[in-house]
Design a protein around this motif. Structure first.
Motif, PDB file in Angstrom:
ATOM      1  N   PHE A  43       0.846  -1.191   0.000  1.00  0.00           N
ATOM      2  CA  PHE A  43       0.000   0.000   0.000  1.00  0.00           C
ATOM      3  C   PHE A  43       0.888   1.250   0.000  1.00  0.00           C
ATOM      4  O   PHE A  43       1.784   1.377   0.837  1.00  0.00           O
ATOM      5  CB  PHE A  43      -0.914   0.033   1.232  1.00  0.00           C
ATOM      6  N   LEU A  44       0.615   2.141  -0.933  1.00  0.00           N
ATOM      7  CA  LEU A  44       1.311   3.420  -0.982  1.00  0.00           C
ATOM      8  C   LEU A  44       0.419   4.473  -0.339  1.00  0.00           C
ATOM      9  O   LEU A  44      -0.714   4.696  -0.770  1.00  0.00           O
ATOM     10  CB  LEU A  44       1.620   3.813  -2.426  1.00  0.00           C
ATOM     11  N   SER A  45       0.922   5.112   0.698  1.00  0.00           N
ATOM     12  CA  SER A  45       0.142   6.121   1.411  1.00  0.00           C
ATOM     13  C   SER A  45      -0.201   7.288   0.482  1.00  0.00           C
ATOM     14  O   SER A  45       0.605   7.686  -0.361  1.00  0.00           O
ATOM     15  CB  SER A  45       0.941   6.633   2.614  1.00  0.00           C
ATOM     16  N   LYS A  46      -1.397   7.829   0.639  1.00  0.00           N
ATOM     17  CA  LYS A  46      -1.821   8.972  -0.190  1.00  0.00           C
ATOM     18  C   LYS A  46      -0.972  10.198   0.078  1.00  0.00           C
ATOM     19  O   LYS A  46      -0.775  11.035  -0.786  1.00  0.00           O
ATOM     20  CB  LYS A  46      -3.293   9.286   0.081  1.00  0.00           C
ATOM     21  N   LYS A  47      -0.469  10.293   1.317  1.00  0.00           N
ATOM     22  CA  LYS A  47       0.430  11.381   1.687  1.00  0.00           C
ATOM     23  C   LYS A  47       1.344  10.883   2.796  1.00  0.00           C
ATOM     24  O   LYS A  47       1.062   9.878   3.447  1.00  0.00           O
ATOM     25  CB  LYS A  47      -0.356  12.604   2.176  1.00  0.00           C
ATOM     26  N   HIS A  48       2.452  11.568   3.029  1.00  0.00           N
ATOM     27  CA  HIS A  48       3.349  11.182   4.116  1.00  0.00           C
ATOM     28  C   HIS A  48       2.698  11.565   5.448  1.00  0.00           C
ATOM     29  O   HIS A  48       2.228  12.682   5.624  1.00  0.00           O
ATOM     30  CB  HIS A  48       4.704  11.881   3.985  1.00  0.00           C
ATOM     31  N   THR A  49       2.661  10.625   6.374  1.00  0.00           N
ATOM     32  CA  THR A  49       2.028  10.851   7.670  1.00  0.00           C
ATOM     33  C   THR A  49       3.006  10.534   8.793  1.00  0.00           C
ATOM     34  O   THR A  49       4.117  10.036   8.561  1.00  0.00           O
ATOM     35  CB  THR A  49       0.786   9.960   7.840  1.00  0.00           C
ATOM     36  N   THR A  50       2.576  10.791  10.022  1.00  0.00           N
ATOM     37  CA  THR A  50       3.367  10.359  11.174  1.00  0.00           C
ATOM     38  C   THR A  50       3.347   8.835  11.242  1.00  0.00           C
ATOM     39  O   THR A  50       2.473   8.184  10.648  1.00  0.00           O
ATOM     40  CB  THR A  50       2.791  10.919  12.488  1.00  0.00           C
ATOM     41  N   LEU A  51       4.282   8.273  11.967  1.00  0.00           N
ATOM     42  CA  LEU A  51       4.366   6.821  12.097  1.00  0.00           C
ATOM     43  C   LEU A  51       3.086   6.240  12.671  1.00  0.00           C
ATOM     44  O   LEU A  51       2.579   5.220  12.176  1.00  0.00           O
ATOM     45  CB  LEU A  51       5.545   6.456  13.001  1.00  0.00           C
TER      46      LEU A  51
END
Length: 252
Positions: A64-72
């Motif tokens: 899965f590729l995150s839609k945006k960079h998030t916190t851990l």
């Protein structure tokens, strides 16, 4: 459990983890228990992490590729929503598992009241390759909330969680934290459910210059101070004092 191989979901949250990733994946490939799926949550990596994980050609890989960079911790919550297994484990890109980790942990879930099984781990110093045990005492199992408040020793890389307990309690990672989210998460679980421990190392935690918690000790102190203040009314006076002294030691 002898006749039925329950599906175990392994969550690997990755952001630019190419340096150690292949070794982490190899430790999964070598597991003696084979019925698992890998939830690989790519937190918008810009290195070769994606190519490395696909090079292993895991049939049980779910990328899965995150839609945006998030916190851990937000990434962990998002990854949990994708799991299909009855049990959930976590491994980071720089962690390693012992080959019997999954097999040995599943045995302890014969007790239907057990929500989490964790174990000891090795700490490996990447500068000098020295290895030592993280826990040097016998760890008890059961309702261990009071013990964890006094001496928190759960490493998330050694944990296995029964998914039904998470669904029932609706406990999730607090995405406001960047460092102590694991502590907050497992403390919440320990208030209500049994936690079992295996008193032998199940994994290897690498100590290196890029460890986020080691690079950001001031943030760790700030987050833990906030947690103590927020939970002051729930803590017994002696535990409040103990945790406050712990923070003071870190500051010194």
């Amino acid at each position: 459990m002898k006749n039925k191989q329950e599906l175990v979901s392994i969550i690997l949250n990755c952001y630019n983890g190419e340096k150690f990733l292949a070794e982490a994946l190899l430790s999964l490939k070598n597991q003696t228990y084979k019925n698992w799926e890998l939830i690989f949550w790519d937190n918008r990596s810009t290195d070769s992490s994606k190519e490395i994980v696909f090079s292993f050609k895991f049939k049980n890989l779910r990328y899965f590729l995150s839609k945006k960079h998030t916190t851990l911790y937000e990434a962990r919550n998002l990854a949990i929503k994708k799991v299909k297994g009855k049990f959930i484990c976590f491994i980071d890109a720089d962690d390693l598992w012992e080959k019997d980790k999954i097999k040995n942990q599943l045995k302890l879930f014969k007790d239907k009241e057990t929500a989490v099984v964790y174990g000891n781990s090795y700490l490996k110093n990447e500068k000098n390759n020295k290895i030592k045990k993280f826990i040097n005492y016998e760890v008890s199992s059961g309702y261990i909330y009071k013990k964890l408040i006094k001496n928190y020793d759960i490493g998330i890389l050694t944990t296995m969680i029964k998914r039904s307990f998470l669904k029932k309690s609706k406990i999730i990672f607090n995405k406001k934290y960047n460092i102590i989210g694991d502590f907050d998460f497992f403390i919440k679980i320990s208030i209500f459910y049994k936690i079992a421990c295996i008193n032998k190392p199940l994994a290897i935690y690498r100590v290196h210059d890029e460890n986020y918690s080691l690079k950001n000790l001031e943030q760790y102190i700030t987050e833990l101070s906030y947690w103590i203040k927020k939970n002051k009314n729930k803590l017994k006076k002696k535990n409040f004092i103990l945790l406050s002294q712990y923070i003071l030691l870190f500051k010194l």
